[in-house]
Scaffold this active site. Structure first.
Site, PDB file in Angstrom:
ATOM      1  N   GLU A 187       0.836  -1.208   0.000  1.00  0.00           N
ATOM      2  CA  GLU A 187       0.000   0.000   0.000  1.00  0.00           C
ATOM      3  C   GLU A 187       0.863   1.246   0.000  1.00  0.00           C
ATOM      4  O   GLU A 187       0.541   2.238  -0.668  1.00  0.00           O
ATOM      5  CB  GLU A 187      -0.921  -0.013   1.229  1.00  0.00           C
ATOM      6  CG  GLU A 187      -1.959   1.100   1.252  1.00  0.00           C
ATOM      7  CD  GLU A 187      -1.523   2.353   2.014  1.00  0.00           C
ATOM      8  OE1 GLU A 187      -2.326   3.287   2.116  1.00  0.00           O
ATOM      9  OE2 GLU A 187      -0.367   2.402   2.510  1.00  0.00           O
ATOM     10  N   GLU A 188       1.962   1.197   0.756  1.00  0.00           N
ATOM     11  CA  GLU A 188       2.814   2.380   0.878  1.00  0.00           C
ATOM     12  C   GLU A 188       3.503   2.744  -0.437  1.00  0.00           C
ATOM     13  O   GLU A 188       4.013   3.846  -0.586  1.00  0.00           O
ATOM     14  CB  GLU A 188       3.861   2.166   1.979  1.00  0.00           C
ATOM     15  CG  GLU A 188       3.289   1.938   3.369  1.00  0.00           C
ATOM     16  CD  GLU A 188       2.590   3.161   3.951  1.00  0.00           C
ATOM     17  OE1 GLU A 188       2.470   4.189   3.246  1.00  0.00           O
ATOM     18  OE2 GLU A 188       2.142   3.078   5.107  1.00  0.00           O
ATOM     19  N   SER A 211     -25.156  26.890 -18.168  1.00  0.00           N
ATOM     20  CA  SER A 211     -26.296  26.719 -17.268  1.00  0.00           C
ATOM     21  C   SER A 211     -26.145  25.440 -16.451  1.00  0.00           C
ATOM     22  O   SER A 211     -25.771  24.392 -16.987  1.00  0.00           O
ATOM     23  CB  SER A 211     -27.597  26.653 -18.070  1.00  0.00           C
ATOM     24  OG  SER A 211     -28.680  26.319 -17.222  1.00  0.00           O
ATOM     25  N   ASP A 232     -30.341  -5.824  -5.209  1.00  0.00           N
ATOM     26  CA  ASP A 232     -29.455  -5.611  -6.354  1.00  0.00           C
ATOM     27  C   ASP A 232     -29.501  -4.163  -6.822  1.00  0.00           C
ATOM     28  O   ASP A 232     -28.476  -3.594  -7.226  1.00  0.00           O
ATOM     29  CB  ASP A 232     -29.831  -6.551  -7.501  1.00  0.00           C
ATOM     30  CG  ASP A 232     -29.313  -7.969  -7.284  1.00  0.00           C
ATOM     31  OD1 ASP A 232     -28.601  -8.192  -6.283  1.00  0.00           O
ATOM     32  OD2 ASP A 232     -29.611  -8.846  -8.115  1.00  0.00           O
ATOM     33  N   HIS A 292     -15.517   7.682 -10.980  1.00  0.00           N
ATOM     34  CA  HIS A 292     -16.716   8.082 -10.242  1.00  0.00           C
ATOM     35  C   HIS A 292     -17.011   9.544 -10.560  1.00  0.00           C
ATOM     36  O   HIS A 292     -16.170  10.411 -10.369  1.00  0.00           O
ATOM     37  CB  HIS A 292     -16.490   7.888  -8.745  1.00  0.00           C
ATOM     38  CG  HIS A 292     -17.731   7.666  -7.947  1.00  0.00           C
ATOM     39  ND1 HIS A 292     -18.743   8.586  -7.882  1.00  0.00           N
ATOM     40  CD2 HIS A 292     -18.133   6.621  -7.158  1.00  0.00           C
ATOM     41  CE1 HIS A 292     -19.704   8.129  -7.090  1.00  0.00           C
ATOM     42  NE2 HIS A 292     -19.363   6.929  -6.643  1.00  0.00           N
TER      43      HIS A 292
END
EC number: 3.4.17.21
Length: 740
Positions: A414-415, A618, A656, A679
């Site tokens: 992870e690091e 807009s 679901d 995302h």
């Protein structure tokens, strides 16, 4: 033909799950009608209480002591031995499976025979000062070997020499101040920056964009030294010789720099190292504040523009470039000799098979690797994960089994850029997108000892509040109160003072690939400092040799009750997600969040009111989509409260829809220049990976827009991202409608 061993990944870990799917699903769903009575609801609650009461602070203490005796850097033999120890314990606890899953990723280490350091050189090139190479070991650790010296992983190697420029925190706004207001050019200079405020990789990227040929990072006492506290070992403050390690990549979610988007297995095509993703092309090196004071002492040039540029060292904090007085002719020279090499890393993946819906997964994952001993980061999280796994195993051994499959993960590397978790997510993306309910992160359990901190998708807000009410507060003065009550009193939400604060997810830990790339509902929880009074960054000894077991036991959590509360919260979240008949998400909270985020981004745009009119920009389509989503969420919530719990197909359909809602916010094209951040509602800030940004496409398009070369093009980009956000929200609303 037998399946190749190296392709098994998740499949090897959950063979039993898949093998039993037909029988389990058929029996659970179609033969036996669901009996949701007061008794079964009470039984569900009683199992949760058994789980919580099974967890013990003393066990967390024992795991932490055991796991922090030696360094366990990613890619080393010691970290593999720790992986095997965790695997053995999981099997002993009663998990259905526990397997090592390996990947071959690019890691970065200091050269053992050619040390990294920074020096001051005179006009003849003679080094008259050199920074420290090693941190003095803490008491009791003098004979420990294989301690990596302070360095910045993935720094370019080199020996640049030039004038020094102080750039504050090396944020985007700091370089704007230097270039636009002070007319200071960093091209060809070596810059020195304080750690803090933003992710170190963003500092390096900003220095590169400014033309610097090297960057030195240091921890200023203003940011890493709390008032009236002694340096370690007498207190928990940062000693002057300590330096913060850490990677300086700008991966933007890519995973292994040589295999972006794909798992780093033996068969995988790899980019040439010179084309690796996110690796800086300038040397970077961290130093302690004792050495930093020597480098900054005689800087000349302009005075700091305001007090926000001044730290707590006994220096002027002049900007430079170059030195003044007797050191006028002297320069800075960096010596960085890091070696990048493909190295094998190991995740540990454990499972408890679901009894009724084995094809639905709840994942609890945290990383195991640390820069040195990992007393806080990550091993408080590792110890908590271990105690949660042990407690679930105890329930399984007693005859209980969760409704859905629980996956436990001990991530490696992870690091070095969230590599272990990202590679596993890449290898199993198709399965995970189809079957995952949620991902709960188990990184450091504490970063302070004041109150709870939670970052999560809005879907989890109400569940977090619910389980926090069912856990006793570990805080002094709240002995008869719940964790929720102490959290609410100490850190109320700025939007609603009747609820505790919950933050947006950014990045910086292993949930990233699951949330930002795959669209799996995610959350994290830990104990934190008092942000109103404690102005230092993170915790002072972060990523240094002084992150030891004794640091935690003597100063941060002597009773281990804070870590126990975090274990109970994380464990209860996993339990509720894995065992509730109806997935305990609240979609109406997502609607409220979208409304707030839309109003916020619109308010930011109002600073450019005239340009909005000039370019016919807009936000109406965005507000319309949010309104439609809110209506769809309300209707869905109404139907969910009325669902026939004895109709397994009806329950499964609505579950679901809940599970896949987060996926509906994923754009397969990703964000501009950051294709692995997909995302549309949440992403790490482009200017600070640690922070979460809402509507990141729109925000980034508007950032510094008044200085864009072509305003028409820039505002067209804003329009484009308003359109993308509006479409995505409208499409997500469509997934909530009643099934035809």
């Amino acid at each position: 033909m037998a399946r190749p061993r190296h392709l098994r990944g998740l499949g090897m870990c959950i063979t039993a799950v898949l093998a039993s799917f037909i029988a389990g699903f058929t029996v659970g769903w179609f033969i036996k009608p669901l009996k949701e009575t007061t008794t079964s609801a009470g039984y569900h609650q009683s199992i949760q209480q058994k789980l919580l009461s099974e967890m013990k602070a003393e066990n967390i203490r024992s795991f932490l002591r055991s796991f922090t005796k030696l360094p366990h850097l990613a890619g080393t033999e010691q970290n593999l031995l720790l992986a095997k120890k965790i695997q053995t314990q999981w099997k002993k606890f009663g998990l259905d499976s526990a397997n090592l899953v390996h990947y071959d990723v690019l890691l970065s280490y200091p050269n053992e025979t050619n040390a990294n350091y920074v020096s001051i050189v005179d006009e003849h090139g003679v080094e008259i000062f050199k920074t420290s190479y090693l941190e003095p070991p803490p008491d009791g650790y003098e004979n420990v070997t294989n301690i990596i010296p302070p360095y910045n992983a993935f720094s370019a190697s080199g020996m640049p020499e030039g004038e020094l420029v102080y750039v504050n925190y090396a944020r985007t706004e700091d370089f704007f101040k230097l270039e636009r207001e002070m007319n200071i050019n960093c091209t060809g200079k070596i810059v020195i920056a304080r750690y803090g405020k933003i992710f170190r990789g963003n500092k390096v990227k900003n220095a590169m964009l400014a033309g610097a040929m090297g960057i030195i990072l240091y921890s200023d006492p203003a940011d890493y030294f709390a008032p009236d506290v002694q340096p370690y070992p007498k207190g928990w403050n940062l000693p002057g010789a300590a330096a913060q390690r850490g990677n300086v990549l700008n991966l933007n979610g890519a995973g292994d720099p040589l295999t972006p988007g794909y798992p780093a297995k033996e068969y995988t095509f790899r980019l040439p190292v010179e084309e690796a993703v996110g690796i800086p092309n300038i040397p970077v090196h961290p130093i302690g504040y004792n050495d930093a004071e020597r480098l900054l002492r005689n800087l000349g040039g302009a005075a700091p523009p305001d007090k926000s540029w001044k730290g707590s060292l006994n220096v002027s904090y002049n900007i430079g470039p170059g030195f003044t007085g007797s050191e006028y002719s002297r320069n800075i020279r960096m010596h960085v000799n890091n070696i990048n090499k493909i190295t094998r890393i190991y995740n540990v993946i454990g499972t408890i098979r679901g009894s009724t819906e084995p094809d639905r997964y709840v994942i609890l994952g945290g990383h195991r690797d640390s820069w040195v001993f990992g007393g806080i980061d990550p091993t408080t999280g590792t110890a908590v994960l271990q105690e949660i796994a042990r407690s679930f195993g105890k329930l399984v051994n007693g005859g209980w089994r969760p409704r859905r499959t629980i996956i436990f993960a001990s991530w490696d590397a992870e690091e070095f850029g969230l590599l272990g978790s990202t590679e596993w997510a890449e290898e199993n993306a198709k399965l995970l997108q189809e079957r995952s309910i949620a991902y709960i992160n188990s990184d450091s359990a504490i970063e302070g000892n004041y109150t709870l901190r939670v970052d999560c998708t809005p879907l989890l807000n109400q569940l977090v509040y619910k389980v926090a009410r069912e856990i006793s507060s570990p805080d002094d003065g709240f002995e008869s109160k719940s964790l929720y009550e102490s959290w609410l009193e100490k850190d109320p939400s700025p939007e609603n003072k009747e609820c505790p604060r919950i933050n947006k997810l950014g990045s910086g830990s292993d949930f990233e690939a699951y949330f930002q790339r795959l669209g799996i509902a995610s959350g994290r929880a830990r104990y934190t400092k008092n942000k109103k009074t404690d102005k230092y960054s993170s915790y002072p000894v972060y990523h240094t040799i002084y992150e030891t077991f004794e640091l935690v036991q003597n100063f941060y959590d002597p009773t281990f009750k804070k870590q126990l509360s975090v274990a109970q919260l994380r464990g209860a979240l996993v339990y509720e997600l894995a065992d509730s008949v109806v997935i305990p998400f609240n979609i109406q909270d997502y609607a409220k969040a979208l409304k707030n985020y839309a109003a916020s981004i619109f308010n930011i745009s109002k600073k450019h009111d005239q340009q909005l009119r000039n370019h016919a920009v807009s936000f109406d389509p965005l507000f319309s989509a949010v309104k439609n989503f809110s209506e769809a969420a309300s209707d869905f919530h109404r139907r969910l409260t009325q669902v026939d719990l004895n109709n397994p197909i009806a329950v499964r359909i609505m579950n679901d829809q809940q599970m896949l809602l987060e996926r509906a916010f994923i754009d397969p094209l990703g964000l501009p220049g950051r294709k692995f951040y997909r995302h549309i509602i949440f992403a790490p800030s482009s200017h600070n990976k640690y922070a979460g940004e809402s509507f990141p496409g729109i925000y980034d398009a508007m950032f510094d827009i008044e200085n864009k070369a072509d305003p028409s093009l820039a505002w067209a980009e804003v329009k484009k991202h308003i359109s993308i956000a509006a479409f995505t929200i409208q499409a997500a609303a469509g997934t909530l409608t009643n099934v035809l």
